[in-house]
Design a protein around this motif. Structure first.
Motif, PDB file in Angstrom:
ATOM      1  N   LYS A   1       0.814  -1.221   0.000  1.00  0.00           N
ATOM      2  CA  LYS A   1       0.000   0.000   0.000  1.00  0.00           C
ATOM      3  C   LYS A   1       0.849   1.273   0.000  1.00  0.00           C
ATOM      4  CE  LYS A   1      -3.822  -2.191   2.499  1.00  0.00           C
ATOM      5  NZ  LYS A   1      -4.473  -2.337   3.818  1.00  0.00           N
ATOM      6  N   GLU A   2       2.137   1.145   0.244  1.00  0.00           N
ATOM      7  CA  GLU A   2       2.989   2.327   0.310  1.00  0.00           C
ATOM      8  C   GLU A   2       3.126   2.983  -1.072  1.00  0.00           C
ATOM      9  OE1 GLU A   2       6.762   1.602   2.073  1.00  0.00           O
ATOM     10  OE2 GLU A   2       5.928   0.499   3.789  1.00  0.00           O
ATOM     11  N   PRO A   3       2.922   4.274  -1.185  1.00  0.00           N
ATOM     12  CA  PRO A   3       3.071   4.969  -2.475  1.00  0.00           C
ATOM     13  C   PRO A   3       4.445   4.749  -3.105  1.00  0.00           C
ATOM     14  CG  PRO A   3       2.025   6.397  -0.870  1.00  0.00           C
ATOM     15  CD  PRO A   3       2.483   5.178  -0.120  1.00  0.00           C
ATOM     16  N   ALA A   4       5.474   4.714  -2.270  1.00  0.00           N
ATOM     17  CA  ALA A   4       6.837   4.523  -2.783  1.00  0.00           C
ATOM     18  C   ALA A   4       6.998   3.151  -3.409  1.00  0.00           C
ATOM     19  CB  ALA A   4       7.860   4.709  -1.661  1.00  0.00           C
ATOM     20  N   PHE A   5       6.276   2.166  -2.852  1.00  0.00           N
ATOM     21  CA  PHE A   5       6.382   0.816  -3.398  1.00  0.00           C
ATOM     22  C   PHE A   5       5.693   0.734  -4.758  1.00  0.00           C
ATOM     23  CE2 PHE A   5       5.165  -3.639  -3.903  1.00  0.00           C
ATOM     24  CZ  PHE A   5       6.413  -4.232  -3.747  1.00  0.00           C
ATOM     25  N   LEU A   6       4.550   1.375  -4.904  1.00  0.00           N
ATOM     26  CA  LEU A   6       3.875   1.399  -6.204  1.00  0.00           C
ATOM     27  C   LEU A   6       4.737   2.111  -7.242  1.00  0.00           C
ATOM     28  CD1 LEU A   6       0.206   2.197  -5.138  1.00  0.00           C
ATOM     29  CD2 LEU A   6       1.103   0.022  -5.943  1.00  0.00           C
ATOM     30  N   GLN A   7       5.443   3.152  -6.798  1.00  0.00           N
ATOM     31  CA  GLN A   7       6.363   3.866  -7.685  1.00  0.00           C
ATOM     32  C   GLN A   7       7.518   2.947  -8.082  1.00  0.00           C
ATOM     33  OE1 GLN A   7       8.000   7.444  -5.979  1.00  0.00           O
ATOM     34  NE2 GLN A   7       8.829   8.169  -7.942  1.00  0.00           N
ATOM     35  N   LEU A   8       7.953   2.131  -7.133  1.00  0.00           N
ATOM     36  CA  LEU A   8       9.027   1.164  -7.397  1.00  0.00           C
ATOM     37  C   LEU A   8       8.610   0.196  -8.497  1.00  0.00           C
ATOM     38  CD1 LEU A   8      10.991  -0.806  -4.660  1.00  0.00           C
ATOM     39  CD2 LEU A   8      10.100  -1.969  -6.657  1.00  0.00           C
ATOM     40  N   ILE A   9       7.380  -0.328  -8.405  1.00  0.00           N
ATOM     41  CA  ILE A   9       6.883  -1.274  -9.413  1.00  0.00           C
ATOM     42  C   ILE A   9       6.917  -0.635 -10.796  1.00  0.00           C
ATOM     43  CG2 ILE A   9       4.856  -2.554 -10.213  1.00  0.00           C
ATOM     44  CD1 ILE A   9       4.010  -2.800  -7.274  1.00  0.00           C
ATOM     45  N   GLU A  10       6.496   0.609 -10.853  1.00  0.00           N
ATOM     46  CA  GLU A  10       6.356   1.279 -12.148  1.00  0.00           C
ATOM     47  C   GLU A  10       7.692   1.694 -12.738  1.00  0.00           C
ATOM     48  OE1 GLU A  10       3.377   4.564 -14.172  1.00  0.00           O
ATOM     49  OE2 GLU A  10       3.658   4.537 -12.012  1.00  0.00           O
ATOM     50  N   THR A  11       8.647   2.069 -11.900  1.00  0.00           N
ATOM     51  CA  THR A  11       9.890   2.645 -12.433  1.00  0.00           C
ATOM     52  C   THR A  11      11.108   1.740 -12.302  1.00  0.00           C
ATOM     53  OG1 THR A  11      10.463   3.717 -10.320  1.00  0.00           O
ATOM     54  CG2 THR A  11       9.056   4.955 -11.849  1.00  0.00           C
ATOM     55  N   ALA A  12      11.043   0.710 -11.454  1.00  0.00           N
ATOM     56  CA  ALA A  12      12.240  -0.107 -11.216  1.00  0.00           C
ATOM     57  C   ALA A  12      12.042  -1.568 -11.607  1.00  0.00           C
ATOM     58  CB  ALA A  12      12.656  -0.006  -9.742  1.00  0.00           C
TER      59      ALA A  12
ATOM     60  N   HIS B   1      23.632 -12.058 -14.387  1.00  0.00           N
ATOM     61  CA  HIS B   1      23.895 -10.644 -14.083  1.00  0.00           C
ATOM     62  C   HIS B   1      23.997  -9.758 -15.329  1.00  0.00           C
ATOM     63  CE1 HIS B   1      24.195 -12.100 -10.159  1.00  0.00           C
ATOM     64  NE2 HIS B   1      25.474 -11.924  -9.892  1.00  0.00           N
ATOM     65  N   PRO B   2      24.762 -10.153 -16.363  1.00  0.00           N
ATOM     66  CA  PRO B   2      24.854  -9.271 -17.546  1.00  0.00           C
ATOM     67  C   PRO B   2      23.495  -9.008 -18.190  1.00  0.00           C
ATOM     68  CG  PRO B   2      26.586 -10.940 -17.602  1.00  0.00           C
ATOM     69  CD  PRO B   2      25.655 -11.327 -16.496  1.00  0.00           C
ATOM     70  N   LEU B   3      22.606  -9.986 -18.123  1.00  0.00           N
ATOM     71  CA  LEU B   3      21.266  -9.806 -18.699  1.00  0.00           C
ATOM     72  C   LEU B   3      20.471  -8.782 -17.902  1.00  0.00           C
ATOM     73  CD1 LEU B   3      20.716 -13.557 -19.425  1.00  0.00           C
ATOM     74  CD2 LEU B   3      20.551 -11.777 -21.169  1.00  0.00           C
ATOM     75  N   ASN B   4      20.603  -8.815 -16.571  1.00  0.00           N
ATOM     76  CA  ASN B   4      19.939  -7.796 -15.759  1.00  0.00           C
ATOM     77  C   ASN B   4      20.459  -6.397 -16.074  1.00  0.00           C
ATOM     78  OD1 ASN B   4      19.878 -10.279 -13.383  1.00  0.00           O
ATOM     79  ND2 ASN B   4      18.026  -9.126 -13.786  1.00  0.00           N
ATOM     80  N   ILE B   5      21.768  -6.303 -16.239  1.00  0.00           N
ATOM     81  CA  ILE B   5      22.379  -4.998 -16.531  1.00  0.00           C
ATOM     82  C   ILE B   5      21.891  -4.473 -17.879  1.00  0.00           C
ATOM     83  CG2 ILE B   5      24.582  -3.866 -17.035  1.00  0.00           C
ATOM     84  CD1 ILE B   5      25.823  -5.902 -14.975  1.00  0.00           C
ATOM     85  N   LEU B   6      21.869  -5.353 -18.874  1.00  0.00           N
ATOM     86  CA  LEU B   6      21.390  -4.951 -20.196  1.00  0.00           C
ATOM     87  C   LEU B   6      19.890  -4.640 -20.167  1.00  0.00           C
ATOM     88  CD1 LEU B   6      23.440  -7.516 -22.273  1.00  0.00           C
ATOM     89  CD2 LEU B   6      23.620  -5.012 -22.477  1.00  0.00           C
ATOM     90  N   GLN B   7      19.166  -5.312 -19.300  1.00  0.00           N
ATOM     91  CA  GLN B   7      17.735  -5.015 -19.162  1.00  0.00           C
ATOM     92  C   GLN B   7      17.536  -3.594 -18.640  1.00  0.00           C
ATOM     93  OE1 GLN B   7      14.487  -6.729 -16.194  1.00  0.00           O
ATOM     94  NE2 GLN B   7      14.879  -8.190 -17.844  1.00  0.00           N
ATOM     95  N   LEU B   8      18.353  -3.199 -17.692  1.00  0.00           N
ATOM     96  CA  LEU B   8      18.265  -1.832 -17.163  1.00  0.00           C
ATOM     97  C   LEU B   8      18.563  -0.803 -18.251  1.00  0.00           C
ATOM     98  CD1 LEU B   8      19.949  -2.367 -13.704  1.00  0.00           C
ATOM     99  CD2 LEU B   8      17.617  -1.588 -14.099  1.00  0.00           C
ATOM    100  N   ILE B   9      19.539  -1.103 -19.090  1.00  0.00           N
ATOM    101  CA  ILE B   9      19.852  -0.214 -20.212  1.00  0.00           C
ATOM    102  C   ILE B   9      18.666  -0.151 -21.171  1.00  0.00           C
ATOM    103  CG2 ILE B   9      21.353   0.073 -22.228  1.00  0.00           C
ATOM    104  CD1 ILE B   9      23.603  -1.247 -20.519  1.00  0.00           C
ATOM    105  N   ALA B  10      18.074  -1.313 -21.429  1.00  0.00           N
ATOM    106  CA  ALA B  10      16.913  -1.384 -22.334  1.00  0.00           C
ATOM    107  C   ALA B  10      15.740  -0.584 -21.775  1.00  0.00           C
ATOM    108  CB  ALA B  10      16.513  -2.839 -22.549  1.00  0.00           C
ATOM    109  N   LEU B  11      15.511  -0.680 -20.470  1.00  0.00           N
ATOM    110  CA  LEU B  11      14.418   0.063 -19.843  1.00  0.00           C
ATOM    111  C   LEU B  11      14.636   1.569 -19.975  1.00  0.00           C
ATOM    112  CD1 LEU B  11      13.910  -2.079 -16.602  1.00  0.00           C
ATOM    113  CD2 LEU B  11      12.273  -1.834 -18.473  1.00  0.00           C
ATOM    114  N   LYS B  12      15.875   1.993 -19.780  1.00  0.00           N
ATOM    115  CA  LYS B  12      16.181   3.417 -19.857  1.00  0.00           C
ATOM    116  C   LYS B  12      16.050   3.937 -21.292  1.00  0.00           C
ATOM    117  CE  LYS B  12      19.754   6.857 -18.883  1.00  0.00           C
ATOM    118  NZ  LYS B  12      21.142   7.090 -18.426  1.00  0.00           N
ATOM    119  N   GLU B  13      16.550   3.124 -22.239  1.00  0.00           N
ATOM    120  CA  GLU B  13      16.550   3.555 -23.644  1.00  0.00           C
ATOM    121  C   GLU B  13      15.259   3.212 -24.364  1.00  0.00           C
ATOM    122  OE1 GLU B  13      18.955   5.362 -24.920  1.00  0.00           O
ATOM    123  OE2 GLU B  13      20.055   5.286 -23.012  1.00  0.00           O
TER     124      GLU B  13
END
Length: 782
Positions: free
Chosen positions: A585-596, A749-761
Motif C-alpha cells: 500500500k505504500e506509495p513509494a512501493f507502487l512507484q518502485l513497481i512502475e519505475t524499477a 547478471h549481464p542480462l539484468n544490466i542490459l535489461q536496465l539499459i533497455a528500460l532506460k533507452e
C-alpha cells in the motif's frame, strides 16, 4: 560452493556444449566480440563482479556499446543459460532411462493424475528456439549414452542456427498458437506412449487444457477458440490413431485371401475395418452431433477387437492401444476446462437476448455433445472469484439453460483471502439443497470439485499466508464434502514458481490430505509444460513421484499439528499478511513497481494471448498474478515468498523461537514452506535488486531506504531459516541445488544490466531478449 557436488557427467556436458557455443559466438562476432563476452563471463564469476560497484561498472561499460553489440551480448548469455538447461534436462533424462523401474499394480495404489495445461503468459521463449533446443537436447542425450562419439559438428551447426533466431517472442501469440504449442508437446508420439502405459498399468493419467476455454478476463476467448482448440487436439489424436490403424491393416492384408470356412469371417473383419476408416474420415471436422460418431467409432472398434480375437485366437496389440486411447480421450479431444468470472455468469443469466461469450460456448458444447456426456469435451465449468453460494447456483442455472440439465460440474474457484476463509460456509450452503445434491450424485459422478487459487492469493497476501489459507480451507472442505457422501476433488491452480504455489512434488504435496492425493489435479503452466513434457522419462518421473506421494500419504494417518502449533502458524500467517499488505500500500512501493521493474513494458513483451494486466491504474488489484511475479523474478528479489518472515523472527523471544522450531518438526505445511523458503532465498540477488532501484527514477533517498529495508528483512529471514532448521546451508536437503544456483546465478547478471539499459533507452527488442534470458536462468518467467 563445491562443483564436485554436481555429477561429473553433467559438468563435462556443460563444458563441452558451452565451449561449442563459444566457437559459434567467435565465428559470428569475431575475436573482439568473443573476448568481450568471455571477459564479462569471467568477471561476473569473481567476488568483485557480484558487488554493486562492480555491477555498476559493467553497466557503465555496456552503456557505451552500440545497440547491436548490446543485443549480441544479451543473446549470447541467454543462449548460454538455455543451453545449460538443455544439458540438465538431457542428463536427467539419461539418468532416468538408466534407473527405469517398471511400475506394477502392486507397486502403487490406484487413483487419477490430471494435468491441466494452461497458456498463461509464462512461456517467453520463441517457439522456433524451443524447436532447435529440443533437437539439441536429443543430441546431448545421445552423447551421454556414448561419450566417445561427440557429434561436435552437429552441435555446432544447431547452435549456429540458434544464434540467428531471437530467444524471445517477436509477436503476440494467438490462442491457437498456444494450443498448437501445448498439443505439439503433450500429444507428441513419445508422450502418447506414457498415456497408454499408465492406463495399461491401471495408473491412469489424463490431461486437460484451459486453452480456448478460459474466458475469464480474456477478450480473445469465445466459442470459436473453444471449437478451434478441440479441433486442433482432434488432429493430433486422429493422426496417431490413423497411423496405428494403417499398421493394423498392413498386418491384415496377407489374410485377405483366406479361403474356405474362414473366408466369410475375414470379409466381416475387412468390412468392419472399412467402416472404421470411414468414421475416422468423418471425424476430421468437429460438428454438431460429433459425440454420436465418436461413440459409433468406439462401438465398431470394440467389435473389431473381439472379432479379430475370435478369428485368430490372439488379441491385436495395436487395436488394444487404440481402444485404450479412446478410454483416455473418450471424445477424441483433449477436454477443456471452461472458466468465467462469477459476476459475469450472473450477467449472462440476466441478459437472455444478447448472449455472452460464455453462453455461446456452453451452447456450442451442447450441440457437439448432443445427448451424450459433455464431459468428453469439457470437464468442468470453473467460476473465478466465487464469493457466495449464489455464484455457484448461477453457474448451475447457466449450464442447465444451455445443456438441458446440470450435466457439467460447476467448480468454485477460491482465490482471495475472503473466499478461502468463507469457502466452507459457501459449499455447505450449496450442498444443503437436495436437488443440487442429486445433480452431484447422478450427473457429476458423486464428486464435488473445488479449485484453489495459489497465484492470486499469494499476490494478495504473500506466499506463506496463501498456503496457510489454502491448507486451512482444504481440510475443512474435505470434511464437509465427505459428510454429504461425495468424493472431494481439489484442483490446485498453482504455477511453476514458489511465489505461485510451485516447488518440487514433495514440497507441494507433503501437506495435502489423503483425498487431495486420490485424484491429483493441478495446473501446469507455460515453460513448465516444456520442462515436464520435453521427454517421456521426465514426465514419467513426475507421475511416479505423485504416485509415491499418494502411497506415502495412505501409509500414515493425516496428522494435524498440535493446537499450540496451529495457533503459532496462524499468528505467523497474520503477521506476514499484514506486513506484506502494508508494504504493497505504500506509495513509494507502487512507484518502485512502475519505475524499477519491467512492469510498464509488459504489453511489449509478447508473452501470451491473455492481457498482461486488467484495465485500470497502476495498482496491485489490476495487475495479474503471473506478471506480478515476473517483476520480482526479473529483478531477482522474489520478495512475495519471504517478506515479513525476518521481522517476525526478530521480534520473537527465545521461548517463542522454540515453538517454531518444534512446528518445523511437527507441521508438514511449515516444514515444506521452510524448505521452499531456503531455496528462494538462495536465488535472491540483493545487489541486482539494488541496482534496479538506483537506476530507476525513484528519489535517491527512497531507493536507499528501500535497499536498506529489503536487506535487513532478507538477512533476518536467512537467520530464521538457519535457526529453525539448525542447518548452516539454506539448501541442506539438496546440496547439489545450492551449487547449481551458485554457478548459474552470475551468468544472469549481464542480462539484468542490459535489461536496465533497455528500460532506460526504451529498447523493446533488447528488453525482450533480456527478459527471456533471465527467465531461462531463473527457470521460470513468473
Amino acid at each position: 560452493m563445491n562443483p564436485e557436488q554436481l555429477p561429473k557427467e553433467l559438468t563435462n556436458l556443460v563444458n563441452w556444449s558451452v565451449t561449442e557455443l563459444g566457437k559459434v559466438i567467435q565465428s559470428e562476432l569475431g575475436e573482439k566480440g568473443f573476448d568481450r563476452i568471455e571477459s564479462l563471463r569471467q568477471y561476473v564469476k569473481t567476488e568483485e563482479g557480484e558487488k554493486l560497484h562492480g555491477l555498476l561498472k559493467i553497466k557503465s561499460d555496456l552503456s557505451q556499446l552500440s545497440r547491436q553489440d548490446q543485443y549480441a551480448i544479451a543473446h549470447s548469455f541467454a543462449l548460454m543459460l538455455e543451453l545449460i538447461n538443455s544439458c540438465e534436462s538431457a542428463y536427467r533424462t539419461h539418468r532416468l532411462r538408466e534407473d527405469t523401474k517398471i511400475m506394477t499394480e502392486e507397486g502403487h495404489s490406484f487413483g487419477h493424475i490430471i494435468h491441466v495445461l494452461t497458456a498463461h503468459p509464462t512461456e517467453s521463449r520463441n517457439p522456433d528456439i524451443i524447436y532447435y533446443f529440443k533437437k539439441i537436447q536429443k543430441l546431448l542425450e545421445k552423447h551421454l549414452v556414448n561419450e566417445e562419439e561427440k557429434d561436435t559438428t552437429e552441435l555446432f551447426a544447431l547452435l549456429k542456427i540458434t544464434w540467428r533466431i531471437p530467444m524471445s517472442k517477436q509477436r503476440k501469440p494467438t490462442v491457437m498458437d498456444e494450443a498448437e504449442y501445448i498439443y505439439s508437446l503433450a500429444l507428441h508420439e513419445d508422450v502418447m506412449r506414457v498415456f497408454i502405459d499408465q492406463t495399461a498399468q491401471k495408473l491412469p493419467f489424463y490431461i486437460r487444457s484451459w486453452v480456448g476455454g478460459d474466458k475469464d478476463g480474456h477478450p480473445g476467448v469465445n466459442e470459436k477458440t473453444l471449437l478451434g482448440s478441440l479441433q486442433m487436439a482432434r488432429q493430433f489424436l486422429l493422426r496417431w490413431i490413423q497411423d496405428k490403424f494403417s499398421s493394423f491393416m498392413k498386418d491384415l492384408e496377407p489374410l485377405a485371401h483366406t479361403f474356405g470356412k474362414h473366408q466369410s469371417e475375414m470379409e466381416h473383419l475387412l468390412s468392419l475395418a472399412a467402416s472404421i476408416r470411414k468414421l475416422l474420415t468423418q471425424l476430421k471436422k468437429i460438428r454438431a452431433g460429433d459425440s454420436k460418431k465418436v461413440k459409433a467409432l468406439q462401438k465398431n472398434l470394440d467389435q473389431l477387437l473381439a472379432d479379430y480375437q475370435r478369428f485368430l485366437g490372439i488379441e491385436s496389440s495395436v487395436l488394444y492401444e487404440v481402444r485404450l486411447l479412446l478410454k483416455i480421450f473418450p471424445g477424441l479431444v483433449v477436454p477443456l476446462e471452461l472458466r468465467e468470472e462469477a459476476s459475469l455468469v450472473h450477467e449472462a443469466l440476466q441478459s437472455p437476448l444478447r448472449k455472452s461469450a460464455i453462453s455461446r460456448m456452453l451452447q456450442l458444447l451442447g450441440k457437439i455433445a448432443s445427448e451424450n456426456d459433455p464431459r468428453f469435451y469439457v470437464r468442468g465449468f470453473v467460476l473465478s472469484q466465487t464469493e457466495s453460494a449464489k455464484d455457484l447456483i448461477a453457474g448451475v442455472q447457466l449450464v442447465e439453460k444451455y445443456l438441458g440439465k446440470a450435466r457439467l460440474p460447476v467448480i468454485p474457484l477460491f482465490e482471495s483471502a475472503h473466499s478461502l476463509s468463507s469457502s466452507v460456509s459457501i459449499v455447505e450452503e450449496f450442498l444443503k439443497n437436495s436437488v443440487r445434491r442429486k445433480y452431484i450424485e447422478n450427473l457429476w459422478s458423486k464428486k464435488f470439485e473445488v479449485m484453489l487459487g495459489y497465484s492470486d492469493s499469494a499476490k494478495e497476501n504473500g506466499s506463506f499466508p496463501s498456503r496457510f489459507l489454502i491448507y486451512s480451507a482444504i481440510r475443512e472442505l474435505e470434511k464437509v464434502i465427505k459428510t454429504h457422501g461425495f468424493e472431494p476433488v481439489f484442483f490446485h491452480g498453482s504455477g511453476g514458481s514458489v511465489e505461485r504455489g510451485g516447488g518440487s512434488i514433495q514440497e507441494q504435496t507433503e501437506w495435502w490430505p489423503h483425498s487431495a492425493l486420490n485424484t491429483v489435479k493441478m495446473t501446469v503452466q507455460g515453460e513448465m509444460i516444456y520442462r515436464n513434457y520435453s521427454s517421456p522419462e521426465i514426465l514419467r518421473s513426475q507421475l511416479d513421484r505423485l504416485e509415491s506421494a499418494r502411497d506415502l500419504s495412505q501409509k500414515k494417518e493425516d496428522r494435524f499439528e498440535s493446537p499450540r502449533a496451529r495457533k503459532d502458524l496462524l499468528t505467523l500467517s497474520q503477521f506476514v499478511q499484514q506486513s506484506y499488505q502494508e508494504l504493497l500500500k505504500e506509495p513509494a512501493f507502487l512507484q518502485l513497481i512502475e519505475t524499477a521493474t519491467p512492469y510498464i513494458f509488459l504489453k511489449d513483451l509478447k508473452l501470451g494471448s491473455r492481457p498482461a494486466k486488467r484495465q485500470g491504474s497502476v495498482d496491485i488489484k489490476h495487475l495479474r498474478a503471473i506478471p506480478w511475479v515476473l517483476c520480482w523474478t526479473q529483478t531477482r528479489i522474489l520478495f512475495p515468498s519471504w517478506w515479513g518472515i525476518g521481522s517476525f523472527w526478530r521480534n520473537l523471544n527465545e521461548e517463542g523461537k522454540i515453538h517454531y522450531i518444534r512446528a518445523f518438526v511437527e507441521s508438514s505445511l511449515f516444514r515444506s514452506y521452510i524448505k521452499l523458503l531456503g531455496f528462494t532465498l538462495e536465488k535472491v540477488e540483493l545487489e541486482i535488486f539494488a541496482m534496479y532501484l538506483h537506476s530507476s527514477e525513484l528519489p535517491k533517498e527512497v531507493a536507499e531506504q528501500m535497499v536498506q529495508r529489503f536487506t535487513e528483512e532478507y538477512e533476518q529471514c536467512r537467520l530464521a531459516v538457519r535457526e529453525i532448521t539448525g542447518e548452516e546451508s539454506l539448501l541442506w536437503y539438496r546440496p547439489w541445488l545450492e551449487t547449481s544456483i551458485a554457478l548459474r546465478s552470475p551468468l544472469i547478471h549481464p542480462l539484468n544490466i542490459l535489461q536496465l539499459i533497455a528500460l532506460k533507452e526504451k529498447d523493446v527488442t533488447l528488453l525482450r531478449e533480456t527478459v527471456t534470458g533471465v527467465a531461462s536462468g531463473m527457470l521460470t518467467t513468473g
